[in-house]
Design an enzyme around this catalytic site. Structure first.
Site, PDB file in Angstrom:
ATOM      1  N   TYR A  55      43.603  16.199  19.456  1.00 14.55           N
ATOM      2  CA  TYR A  55      42.528  17.181  19.472  1.00 14.55           C
ATOM      3  C   TYR A  55      42.954  18.499  18.827  1.00 14.55           C
ATOM      4  CZ  TYR A  55      39.325  20.767  21.112  1.00 14.55           C
ATOM      5  OH  TYR A  55      38.455  21.823  21.161  1.00 14.55           O
ATOM      6  N   HIS A  85      34.293  31.479  15.302  1.00 11.88           N
ATOM      7  CA  HIS A  85      34.356  31.862  16.712  1.00 11.88           C
ATOM      8  C   HIS A  85      34.356  33.377  16.913  1.00 11.88           C
ATOM      9  CE1 HIS A  85      35.089  27.643  17.111  1.00 11.88           C
ATOM     10  NE2 HIS A  85      35.386  27.702  18.394  1.00 11.88           N
ATOM     11  N   ASN A 197      42.719  29.760  21.852  1.00  8.32           N
ATOM     12  CA  ASN A 197      42.655  29.130  23.162  1.00  8.32           C
ATOM     13  C   ASN A 197      43.612  29.873  24.084  1.00  8.32           C
ATOM     14  OD1 ASN A 197      41.044  27.034  24.136  1.00  8.32           O
ATOM     15  ND2 ASN A 197      41.944  25.568  22.707  1.00  8.32           N
ATOM     16  N   TYR A 281      35.440  55.973  62.128  1.00  3.90           N
ATOM     17  CA  TYR A 281      36.171  54.875  61.492  1.00  3.90           C
ATOM     18  C   TYR A 281      36.826  55.264  60.169  1.00  3.90           C
ATOM     19  CZ  TYR A 281      33.909  51.530  64.697  1.00  3.90           C
ATOM     20  OH  TYR A 281      33.482  50.832  65.791  1.00  3.90           O
ATOM     21  N   ARG A 284      40.021  56.786  61.406  1.00  3.41           N
ATOM     22  CA  ARG A 284      40.798  55.957  62.319  1.00  3.41           C
ATOM     23  C   ARG A 284      41.183  54.613  61.713  1.00  3.41           C
ATOM     24  NH1 ARG A 284      37.878  53.452  67.277  1.00  3.41           N
ATOM     25  NH2 ARG A 284      36.393  55.103  66.722  1.00  3.41           N
ATOM     26  N   PHE A 329      43.544  26.643  29.744  1.00  3.99           N
ATOM     27  CA  PHE A 329      42.819  27.814  29.238  1.00  3.99           C
ATOM     28  C   PHE A 329      41.748  28.309  30.206  1.00  3.99           C
ATOM     29  CE2 PHE A 329      41.049  23.868  27.449  1.00  3.99           C
ATOM     30  CZ  PHE A 329      39.869  23.831  28.170  1.00  3.99           C
ATOM     31  N   GLU A 413      31.963  21.913  27.431  1.00  2.00           N
ATOM     32  CA  GLU A 413      32.534  22.943  28.299  1.00  2.00           C
ATOM     33  C   GLU A 413      31.479  23.279  29.347  1.00  2.00           C
ATOM     34  OE1 GLU A 413      33.649  25.827  25.346  1.00  2.00           O
ATOM     35  OE2 GLU A 413      34.923  24.350  24.356  1.00  2.00           O
TER      36      GLU A 413
END
Length: 522
Positions: A55, A85, A197, A281, A284, A329, A413
């Site tokens: 791949y 990309h 990646n 609070y 404290r 990834f 994906e």
């Protein structure tokens, strides 16, 4: 630049990554590491030559994983992936975070499981060493198949495309390479995929967040202690015996810090026999609330440290005969703790706002709105509006991005982490928190002035003096935005915490006790 870090050989930490990014430490590639990288590169060459189907080396990407690519087209495939990309949008991320992306990617590639050419790795280091930083848009990553879009933009300059920060200006990468007498890199098989990646966008936001949140946690304890003094609160809830029977280390650390900060205070001694039974609070329960945020910070730091030394691309090359197409990834291991830390940071601001409100109520001997002539003067009424707005903004940012997933890549994906959004949101919340703490510091310093002539304990007195060196006591109304900006600067640049730590050392006060190593920034 005296310190040297060996990529792929030494263990990278948040502090070291930040030091390389700032130029305090230089990262180098040793012959041993380069030999390892070259061996992995040789495995990829063998895969291509033997026509073994792997791949991303000789197949298409994502849903095109079954599409075979000829040997002669394997180089064009890598060049194309960087271009196709590069789809990020929005403003550029901070230059420092882009530099951290380069640094963390080098550390991952230098492990020798990615098949990149040593020349490519050397060129990335050249960009780091010469402070030439790619422009990376802030939006576009879904946090699995890695941070594809931002990493694509990050590495366009390797092939002469995209833009970089160069000598303070935004310049085309091709022009810079020409100016420096360099040719673009020619990517070989697997290299484009190895570059894009990975989780380096998420990771770099995590690195910055770990450093900034640690500083905010330290400042919150200091400023909270100052507020407690101004409000004539008690230190009894910080007794170590109380926290020994509910022994969360983060809570115990904060209780130790508050006790050490308040010990010896004339202000505290001045009301030790008062008839107040217990504090609200927000005073404290500082060990419980600040301590829980410390615990969340510690979790994020631990997981960030693992990721800093991990290999997160795909496929992983063990040898020419042994490759694994997996999911290293995927950003989920960081996405969830980033979301957890976002809640932790928001809660620090939430409790800080409550202390601000308490200081302007006119309780415990303080004048209403922290000013003597209220009416003619609005005093410190309105800065708390700002803390309220920032607290609410932070609440809206606390929705966990990691709880969502939108399938991509035609369903290949089909579950993604959205961790890039988690990282960006966390830094937004921390940025708001730093302003909230600045406003609390403005109030606490004013409140302490009303307790004079009594003095604080040594560290808090140093904190008050430092705040007063930037902002004076307010006897009447003025533009408080100027004061807020001045105090925000000393919190954000870490000098406020540094002054406190130096005062502690000078007075032999051990703020963190036995918890120093467990919660230190490393």
């Amino acid at each position: 630049m005296n310190e040297v870090f060996k990529y792929g050989q030494d263990s990278l930490t948040v502090a070291i990554a930040m030091n390389i990014a700032s130029g305090k430490t230089r990262g180098i590639l040793t012959p041993e590491v380069m030999q390892r990288v070259n061996t992995s590169h040789g495995h990829v060459q063998a895969i291509v030559k033997e026509h073994t189907t792997v791949y991303g080396i000789n197949t298409g990407f994502g849903p095109l994983c079954d599409t075979k690519i000829s040997e002669e087209d394997t180089r064009a495939l890598q060049y194309n992936i960087l271009q196709s990309h590069s789809v990020g949008v929005g403003a550029p991320i901070p230059e420092e975070i882009a530099r951290l992306m380069l640094i963390t990617k080098v550390q991952a590639l230098a492990q020798g499981y990615s098949g990149v050419n040593p020349v490519t790795l050397e060129r990335i280091v050249w960009f780091i060493d010469n402070n030439i930083t790619p422009l990376v848009p802030e939006k576009g990553s879904v946090g699995a198949s890695g941070d594809l879009a931002p990493l694509s933009h990050l590495f366009l300059p390797l092939i002469g495309l995209g833009e970089v920060w160069y000598k303070g200006n935004k310049v085309s990468a091709g022009h810079v390479l020409q100016q420096e007498g360099l040719n673009p890199i020619v990517l070989g098989p697997k290299e484009g995929l190895a570059l894009i990646n990975g989780t380096q966008f998420i990771l770099s936001f995590a690195v910055k967040a770990v450093a900034r949140l640690h500083n905010a946690l330290e400042a919150a304890d200091l400023i909270g202690a100052m507020s407690l003094e101004g409000l004539m609160g008690t230190a009894k809830p910080f007794d170590p015996r109380l926290h020994a029977i509910r022994p969360y280390p983060g809570n115990q650390l904060v209780a130790n810090r508050l006790s050490a900060l308040l010990a010896g205070s004339e202000i505290m001694a001045s009301h030790k026999d008062c008839d107040r039974v217990q504090d609200p609070y927000s005073l404290r329960c500082m060990p419980q609330v600040h301590g829980a945020s410390r615990t969340a910070w510690k979790h994020l730091q631990e997981l960030t440290s693992i990721e800093l030394n991990a290999v997160t691309d795909n496929p992983i090359i063990f040898s020419a005969e042994d490759t694994i197409s997996g999911g290293n990834f995927h950003g989920q291991p960081l996405a969830i703790p980033l979301d957890y830390a976002t809640v932790a940071a928001a809660e620090l601001g939430n409790i800080s706002d409550r202390r601000c409100y308490m200081m302007i109520e006119g309780r415990y001997g303080l004048p209403k709105l922290l000013i003597q002539d209220a009416g003619l003067n609005s005093g410190f009424m309105i800065p708390q509006y700002t803390t309220a707005a920032l607290v609410t903004e932070n609440k809206t940012l606390c929705f966990p991005a990691s709880a969502d997933s939108v399938p991509t890549s035609l369903g290949q994906e089909d579950h993604v982490s959205m961790g890039s959004i988690s990282g960006r949101k966390l830094l937004q919340v921390i940025g708001n928190l730093e302003y909230i703490l600045a406003i609390e510091l403005l109030y606490a310093a004013q409140a302490i002035d009303f307790r004079r002539p009594f003095k604080s304990a040594p560290v808090l007195e140093a904190c008050h003096d430092y705040a007063r060196s930037k902002v004076s006591f307010a006897a009447k109304d003025r533009i408080f935005a100027t004061d807020i900006a001045a105090l925000h600067e000393i919190i954000a640049d870490e000098s406020f915490v540094r002054v406190a730590n130096n005062a502690a050392i000078l007075n032999n006060i051990h703020l963190n006790g036995s918890y120093e190593k467990q919660f230190q920034l490393s």
